[in-house]
Enzyme design. Structure first.
Site, PDB file in Angstrom:
ATOM      1  N   ASP A 455       0.927  -1.030   0.122  1.00 43.43           N
ATOM      2  CA  ASP A 455      -0.027   0.091   0.009  1.00 43.43           C
ATOM      3  C   ASP A 455       0.822   1.282   0.101  1.00 43.43           C
ATOM      4  O   ASP A 455       2.311   1.129   0.237  1.00 43.43           O
ATOM      5  CB  ASP A 455      -0.961   0.065   1.289  1.00 43.43           C
ATOM      6  CG  ASP A 455      -2.217   0.583   0.897  1.00 43.43           C
ATOM      7  OD1 ASP A 455      -2.371   1.472   0.073  1.00 43.43           O
ATOM      8  OD2 ASP A 455      -3.052   0.474   1.724  1.00 43.43           O
ATOM      9  N   ASP A 521     -10.472   1.854  -3.954  1.00 42.90           N
ATOM     10  CA  ASP A 521     -11.291   1.527  -2.453  1.00 42.90           C
ATOM     11  C   ASP A 521     -12.827   1.368  -2.719  1.00 42.90           C
ATOM     12  O   ASP A 521     -13.395   0.916  -1.935  1.00 42.90           O
ATOM     13  CB  ASP A 521     -10.891   2.507  -1.717  1.00 42.90           C
ATOM     14  CG  ASP A 521      -9.544   2.119  -0.868  1.00 42.90           C
ATOM     15  OD1 ASP A 521      -8.948   0.988  -0.896  1.00 42.90           O
ATOM     16  OD2 ASP A 521      -9.004   2.678  -0.045  1.00 42.90           O
TER      17      ASP A 521
END
Ligand code: DGJ
Length: 720
Positions: A455, A521
């Site tokens: 990430d 997301d």
């Protein structure tokens, strides 16, 4: 990308070069008046002879006109003002604090893998350059510039941009913008005179970056309309531009966005710009297909079936209770999940997003026996184990930041503006690099980790190597690549996902060394339809994480039909982002069926051709995957909204062999859902067999569906 080898096969000086591969031709005139120039990039010129190409090149030379230079500047592979070029120059450099005039002359042209290396030099300026021009297997044009300081003192590189000429009549621009939870939203505008410039200054491409800058014939779509587009294969700052000059040149250009001082070359040193890739097509699907085939041809492309993945983030967030995670693993295995990924929250001090980043040891308070009980359980259930990391980041509230504040990127004494309570480590600092590499390698040694979700949750801002230092974005990006390469070298079977607050680091630089991206997301299928369509302009679908959402989408609070969410995730790397311990038996069975379908279809997704159907009436979306041998295809017909027509008009399912017969069957919802007051359609009752041409040019009536529902159709060739 494997276009890097070169031989010393020097071509006859000034000989025209005709590169042909994958349906693409590139014609280069090394002797063009303003320097070596690409005089054609696009459709393969199959009937050309050396004589016609010579005349074609001559016919590309612009006239002298009143009010202009005596020799009108022409776009070359390295256009500069000293060659009469008045548009955006390809190269800008400084020596002793002032700009240097560059007038490159040809040194030689040598063959390289798939293309040629064009070497030029300006001896007076003390700068030489190589432009590598090559066509890859899929017909994508690669250009990469290297600049060398052949002078006696330092040379500062400000820009090095690769230029791609485009047909003059292509007067419409398409690019994408976005934000967190809505990456790659398309925008179109007229390609008029001037420069349309898109820059990324976030130290990563960013959610707002354009993945592709394309220009095409007005109204171009996915199925038709000539279009050319470029992509910069780089994960740091970059710029792309589309420019139309009054001298009759239209072109796309791209490269790294350098800040002064980031690329300073000592005498003899070189700067290698990132590769810039260009594709074209009669419609965006053909353009995208070139990128996909090219990427799939790389030796490191992930080829084994993409394991169905569950990611724990939306299921448990920071609640890392072993018991809860064990139950989630059990529920996942029951529905057929093949990879279990433990997301954020497992490491020292990480109870929420305010602390812990940088301390990459398992939190003993939460995991007294380490991750072993979970990892062992997951593997005993037959699943792979994956782990979330964010190696480039650090929370000021962490042992690492307290011990090594000098490893944090900053250009001033104070820290840069905070984002998600975190700062960025300077991976180009050798000690910081070693520390992070050692921690990651230790984790990989201790646990059988098949997959890292890598990430990157903030932009790089004011990212110098210490107070008063120049930007380290370039150095950091190169160090990131080195770190990933090191892990892959030590653990060749390790897969890595590039995630960045969803899809804020999506580029072919990172995707050349990782195995997929986290596309967004936002799990809302309605939003994902757009996001996935435009991400797939460059990224092969099997490299795009697409997960089933929980029934109420966390980021939009829309209530979503399970079948719609699953159908929209089918043409990618399928997974689940849902707390499956809360799911009843009926939904569990449905999820298991969708997973089985995704598993059946994944060979098609990994090798097939993406088809987006144009001209469908608003409220309906049709897209498909056609097998590479056109023996079968699967289409998803999504109802995104109500339609003005009721029932809606016919829709086409293109991409099949025109003369072959194809039988259709409904894969989902089983038998087709019928709403109140609706009759079934004729084709729902039995077999419908039509020719590929009939499917593709005439089509069928789609079923009336509730908004945000989808039907999945499979077409299979009938063998006579
Ligand atoms: C952002 C990612 O996009 C999410 O999927 C999740 O991994 C969080 N970060 C965790 O902090």
């Amino acid at each position: 990308m494997t276009l890097a080898t070169s031989s010393d096969d020097t071509l006859t000086a000034l000989e025209l070069v005709h590169l042909r591969r994958g349906g693409t031709s590139v014609v280069i005139d090394p002797a063009a008046p303003s320097g070596p120039a690409i005089v054609h990039w696009g459709r393969e010129l199959t009937a050309s002879t050396p004589a016609t190409l010579r005349r074609l090149a001559d016919a590309a030379v612009p006239q002298r006109v009143s009010g202009g230079l005596d020799e009108t500047g022409m776009l070359s592979v390295l256009p500069t003002p000293a060659r009469g070029w008045l548009g955006t120059p390809a190269v800008e450099v400084l020596r002793d604090g002032h700009s240097v005039s560059l007038k490159f002359t040809l040194v030689d042209v040598t063959r390289s893998a798939g293309g040629v290396d064009i070497d030029v030099a300006d001896a007076d300026a003390g700068v030489s350059a190589r432009v590598r021009v090559a066509i890859g297997e899929g017909g994508v044009l690669h250009q990469q510039l290297t600049l060398r300081n052949s002078g006696v003192d330092d040379l500062t590189v400000l820009s090095a941009t690769a230029s791609f000429p485009v047909p003059w009549e292509q007067t419409e621009i398409l690019d994408t913008t976005g934000r967190h939870l809505r990456e790659r939203s398309p925008q179109r505008r007229a390609f008029t005179f001037g420069t349309h410039l898109r820059e990324s200054r976030r130290g990563r491409p960013g959610a707002d970056a354009t993945l592709l800058l394309a220009v095409g014939r007005p109204g171009f779509g996915f199925e038709s309309g000539m279009v050319h587009g470029i992509h910069v294969a780089w994960s740091g700052n970059h710029r792309v531009l589309a420019e139309r000059a009054v001298t009759g040149e239209a072109f796309l250009a791209g490269g790294e966005l350098l800040s002064a001082g980031e690329a300073v070359l000592s005498p003899g040193d070189s700067y290698a710009a990132p590769p810039v890739l260009g594709s074209w097509g009669e419609g965006l699907d053909e353009l995208a297909h070139r990128f996909h085939s090219e990427w799939r041809a790389r030796p490191q492309h992930p080829r084994r079936p993409r394991p169905v993945t569950i990611n724990t983030w939306e299921a448990v967030y920071f609640d890392h209770s072993l018991d809860r995670l064990l139950r989630l693993a059990d529920a996942s295995a029951r529905v057929g999940v093949e990879r279990f990924v433990l997301d954020d929250g497992w490491f020292h001090g990480r109870r929420d997003d305010t602390a812990g980043l940088g301390d990459w040891v398992v939190d003993a308070a939460v995991w007294p026996d380490g991750l072993h009980p979970l990892v062992d359980h997951v593997r005993a259930l037959g699943m792979e184990f994956g782990l979330w990391v964010e190696p480039e980041m650090v929370n000021p509230d962490s042992d690492l930041a307290r011990a090594h504040p000098e490893w944090i990127l900053r250009s001033r004494t104070e820290l840069p503006p905070s984002a998600r309570q975190q700062q960025v480590l300077d991976l180009s600092h050798p000690d910081a690099f070693d520390h992070i590499a050692t921690r990651l390698l230790a984790l990989l040694a201790e646990y059988p980790i098949a997959y890292l979700k890598w990430d990157h949750n903030r932009d790089l801002v004011d990212a110098g190597g210490g107070p008063g230092s120049a930007s380290h974005v370039r150095a950091h990006t190169l160090a990131l690549y080195r770190l990933i390469d090191l892990l892959k070298e030590r653990h060749p079977d390790l897969e890595i996902e590039s995630c960045a607050s969803g899809g804020a680091r999506v580029d072919l630089g990172i995707l050349d060394r990782t195995d997929r991206i986290w596309t967004s997301d936002c799990l809302d299928p309605t939003e994902r339809l757009t996001n996935q369509r435009y991400t797939a302009l460059v990224v092969p679908p099997e490299m795009m994480g697409m997960h089933l959402t929980s029934p109420v989408v966390h980021s939009t609070h829309r209530a979503v039909d399970l079948g719609f969410s699953a159908a929209v995730a089918l043409f990618g790397h399928f997974g689940v982002e849902w707390d499956l311990t809360t799911v009843d038996d009926v939904d569990s069975a449905a999820i298991a069926e969708w997973i089985a379908l995704a598993q059946r279809l994944r060979p098609l997704v990994a090798t097939g051709r993406v088809v987006n159907v144009d001209g469908v009436e608003p409220g309906i979306d049709v897209r498909g995957m056609v097998a590479h041998d056109q023996a079968s295809a699967v289409f998803v017909v999504s109802q995104t909204d109500t339609t003005a027509a009721y029932p809606p008009g016919r829709l086409r399912l293109p991409g099949l062999r025109p003369d072959d017969l194809y039988r259709m069957r409904i894969l989902a919802p089983a038998g087709g859902d019928i709403g109140p007051g609706q009759s079934r359609l004729g084709w729902m009752e039995g077999e419908t067999i039509l020719t590929g041409q009939e499917w593709g040019t005439v089509g069928i009536r789609p079923p009336v569906q509730f908004p945000q529902h989808a039907t999945v159709l499979e077409l299979t060739r009938v063998v006579p």
